[in-house]
Design an enzyme around this catalytic site. Structure first.
Site, short mmCIF file in Angstrom:
data_model
loop_
_atom_site.label_atom_id
_atom_site.label_comp_id
_atom_site.label_asym_id
_atom_site.label_seq_id
_atom_site.Cartn_x
_atom_site.Cartn_y
_atom_site.Cartn_z
CB CYS A 125 32.61 46.42 -25.82
SG CYS A 125 32.51 44.80 -25.04
CB ALA B 283 37.11 55.13 -42.31
N GLY C 245 23.88 60.64 -12.11
CA GLY C 245 23.25 59.66 -12.99
C GLY C 245 23.18 58.30 -12.32
N GLY D 85 21.94 55.61 -13.65
CA GLY D 85 21.66 54.65 -14.72
C GLY D 85 22.65 53.50 -14.64
NE ARG E 216 28.92 55.13 -24.53
CZ ARG E 216 30.20 55.29 -24.19
NH1 ARG E 216 30.53 55.54 -22.94
NH2 ARG E 216 31.16 55.20 -25.10
CG HIS F 39 16.89 20.57 -5.96
ND1 HIS F 39 16.34 21.77 -5.54
CD2 HIS F 39 17.24 19.89 -4.84
CE1 HIS F 39 16.36 21.79 -4.21
NE2 HIS F 39 16.90 20.67 -3.76
P1 NAD Z 1 21.66 55.91 -18.79
O1 NAD Z 1 20.78 56.56 -19.76
O2 NAD Z 1 21.54 54.45 -18.51
O3 NAD Z 1 21.52 56.63 -17.37
C1 NAD Z 1 21.74 58.02 -17.21
C2 NAD Z 1 21.03 58.46 -15.96
O4 NAD Z 1 21.38 59.81 -15.67
C3 NAD Z 1 19.51 58.40 -16.10
O5 NAD Z 1 19.00 57.65 -15.03
C4 NAD Z 1 19.11 59.87 -16.03
O6 NAD Z 1 17.84 60.06 -15.43
C5 NAD Z 1 20.23 60.48 -15.19
N1 NAD Z 1 20.44 61.92 -15.40
C6 NAD Z 1 20.51 62.57 -16.57
N2 NAD Z 1 20.72 63.89 -16.34
C7 NAD Z 1 20.82 64.05 -15.00
C8 NAD Z 1 21.04 65.18 -14.13
N3 NAD Z 1 21.21 66.43 -14.61
N4 NAD Z 1 21.06 65.00 -12.79
C9 NAD Z 1 20.89 63.74 -12.30
N5 NAD Z 1 20.68 62.65 -13.07
C10 NAD Z 1 20.65 62.80 -14.39
O7 NAD Z 1 23.14 56.32 -19.25
P2 NAD Z 1 24.54 55.72 -18.80
O8 NAD Z 1 24.46 55.07 -17.46
O9 NAD Z 1 25.50 56.85 -18.97
O10 NAD Z 1 24.82 54.61 -19.88
C11 NAD Z 1 24.91 55.00 -21.25
C12 NAD Z 1 24.52 53.86 -22.16
O11 NAD Z 1 25.48 52.84 -22.11
C13 NAD Z 1 23.17 53.27 -21.77
O12 NAD Z 1 22.38 53.11 -22.93
C14 NAD Z 1 23.54 51.95 -21.19
O13 NAD Z 1 22.55 50.96 -21.41
C15 NAD Z 1 24.85 51.60 -21.90
N6 NAD Z 1 25.66 50.76 -21.02
C16 NAD Z 1 25.28 49.48 -20.78
C17 NAD Z 1 26.00 48.70 -19.89
C18 NAD Z 1 25.57 47.29 -19.63
O14 NAD Z 1 24.81 46.74 -20.39
N7 NAD Z 1 25.99 46.67 -18.54
C19 NAD Z 1 27.10 49.22 -19.23
C20 NAD Z 1 27.44 50.52 -19.48
C21 NAD Z 1 26.72 51.28 -20.38
#
Ligand code: NAD
Length: 441
Positions: free
Chosen positions: A41, A111, A170, A172, A258, A423
């Site tokens: 983080c 550890a 990705g 995500g 991850r 408001h």
């Molecule tokens: P994620 O799981 O959120 O997204 C990964 C994405 O990659 C998915 O949409 C998936 O469908 C796609 N994907 C996987 N294989 C693929 C491929 N071969 N080709 C194309 N797309 C593919 O993972 P992340 O974005 O790496 O994040 C990891 C973790 O860290 C998550 O659990 C996330 O919630 C957490 N995180 C949270 C925050 C936040 O809260 N703001 C910020 C960073 C990370």
């Protein structure tokens, strides 16, 4: 042999917050951290990226300044200064953590879990009635040819200059945050997402809106794209609608989830892993007698605030972990809590969905921030909120209010008619949605 009341392995948000809370109630706590305090983080995640987001948002606002009657010229991005600010911010926060850990003994060493169970670090053995493993996670890598030539999120944060172009594999949370920020800094971005829509797990209406906003900013987002190979860290081959395609960029980022970071010696304590390779725990995060695993390492909910909330459960607090807000810090921001409309429908739960566009809110229009959508999912029976989903300015703060309403089982009737919202504020979006939902109960 050293003894304590609690041993905590890992100095990220799960580990340090739990260690500090236990010490504050008088327990003797020892925290083991092999690197710097703060975990992913602070050192490689939430905080450095939020520094980048803040600079990118300011830049976006300056670009739109003329719409609010302000003329600007000669704006430049000093990426070295931005990186310097990240160092300063993270140094400050690391000092704050060290301060909060006041009475906690910190052992700056790797550890491992020993028999007993015990913890072994720097040739010393430690025992306690409870051991918490909070060792976090690291970027997962694709198992495709050339995956090792791509950058992961750690490597992107270490870049000293903004690349001219990037393919992000990705769509995500991580992929979209970097896409948004780097696009603002002038990097030409293509996002390749495997699923039919970005942000799997988020409400489809909200994800679709965000995709529209990011596309309008110039980010090329390809959904339904299965990446099959990477060449030389600059060319990506993918399958889309049955056709093989290629896209090239100066850099490739993989953001495809991850994996857990596991301490050695887990077998000494009878800790087992689940099918995904994360530490298996019960609902109170017990991994074996006397051993708990919290945060990313158990894979249940990979969010910093989920890790510290799980730590509070271990310490005996009653925490509503099912009401877990999540935020994507793109511009515009996207946030959610509770269930989506899709989940409600699939589970046969009787809910109503109400949507309110930001364009219906005076503050949003006055601020020039009328792009956005709030969606409320309400339980038909008692009018409580089942989910709140938002894309737009301050989405996280709007969802925070819904989170409190959900935690106190407040009905939309009470939220709409019995609660006063100032408001003009964006929080009135929630009041508007609650009013519309209450009328349909
Ligand atoms: P994620 O799981 O959120 O997204 C990964 C994405 O990659 C998915 O949409 C998936 O469908 C796609 N994907 C996987 N294989 C693929 C491929 N071969 N080709 C194309 N797309 C593919 O993972 P992340 O974005 O790496 O994040 C990891 C973790 O860290 C998550 O659990 C996330 O919630 C957490 N995180 C949270 C925050 C936040 O809260 N703001 C910020 C960073 C990370």
């Amino acid at each position: 042999m050293r003894t304590a009341d609690l041993l905590v392995i890992g100095g990220g948000p799960g580990g340090y917050e739990t260690a500090a809370a236990a010490a504050a109630r008088g327990e003797k706590v020892i925290l083991f951290e092999r690197d710097r305090l703060g975990g992913t983080c602070l050192n490689r995640g939430c905080i450095p990226t939020k520094c980048l987001c803040a600079s990118a948002k300011l830049l976006d606002d300056i670009r739109h300044a003329s719409a609010l009657g302000i003329s600007t010229s000669g704006t430049t991005v000093d990426f070295t200064a931005i990186k310097q600010r990240i160092s300063e911010v993270t140094d400050t926060l690391r000092q704050d953590i060290a301060g909060a850990l006041g009475d906690v003994e910190i052992v700056n060493a790797e550890a491992t879990i020993g028999p007993g169970p015990s913890v072994v670090a720097a040739a010393e053995t430690y025992t306690a009635p409870s051991i918490i493993i909070a060792t976090g996670s690291a970027p997962a890598h694709l198992r495709i040819p050339g995956a090792e030539t791509a950058l992961d999120s750690d490597a992107v944060l270490a870049l000293d200059a903004v690349p001219e172009s990037m393919v992000i594999i990705g769509g995500g949370v991580i992929g979209l945050e970097f896409a948004s920020v780097l696009n603002s800094f002038g990097c030409n971005i293509t996002v390749l997402e495997y699923c039919k829509e970005i942000l799997p797990g988020f409400d489809r209406d909200i994800a679709k809106r965000l995709r529209g906003y990011l596309s309008r900013k110039g980010i090329d987002i390809v959904t339904g794209a299965e990446v099959t190979a990477i060449e030389n860290g600059c060319r990506v081959t993918y399958l889309c609608k049955g056709k093989e395609k290629q896209v090239e960029a100066a850099t490739i980022l993989t953001a495809v989830g991850r994996r857990p970071v596991l301490p050695s010696g887990l077998e000494n304590a009878g800790v087992s892993l689940n099918a995904r390779g994360f530490i298996d725990t019960d609902s109170e995060f017990r991994a074996a007698p006397g051993i708990y695993a919290i945060g990313d390492v158990n894979g249940r909910c990979m969010l910093a605030h989920a890790a510290s909330a799980q730590g509070r459960v271990v310490l005996g607090h009653d925490v509503r972990l099912d009401i877990m807000p999540g935020v994507v810090f793109s511009n515009p921001e996207c946030a959610m809590v509770g269930i989506t409309e899709e989940t409600a429908t699939a589970s046969g739960r009787e809910c109503i969905a109400v949507k309110v566009p930001y364009g219906a809110n005076g503050k949003a229009i006055a601020s020039g921030e009328s792009d956005g959508l709030l969606k409320l999912i309400v339980n038909k029976g008692d009018g409580t909120i089942a989910g709140c989903h938002c894309v737009g300015e301050h989405a996280a703060d709007i969802v925070a209010e819904a989170t409190i309403a959900m935690n106190s089982s407040m009905s939309v009737g009470t939220l709409a008619h019995g609660t006063v919202h100032a408001h003009p504020t964006l929080s009135e979006l929630l009041a508007t949605a609650a009013t519309a939902a209450a009328a349909r109960l």
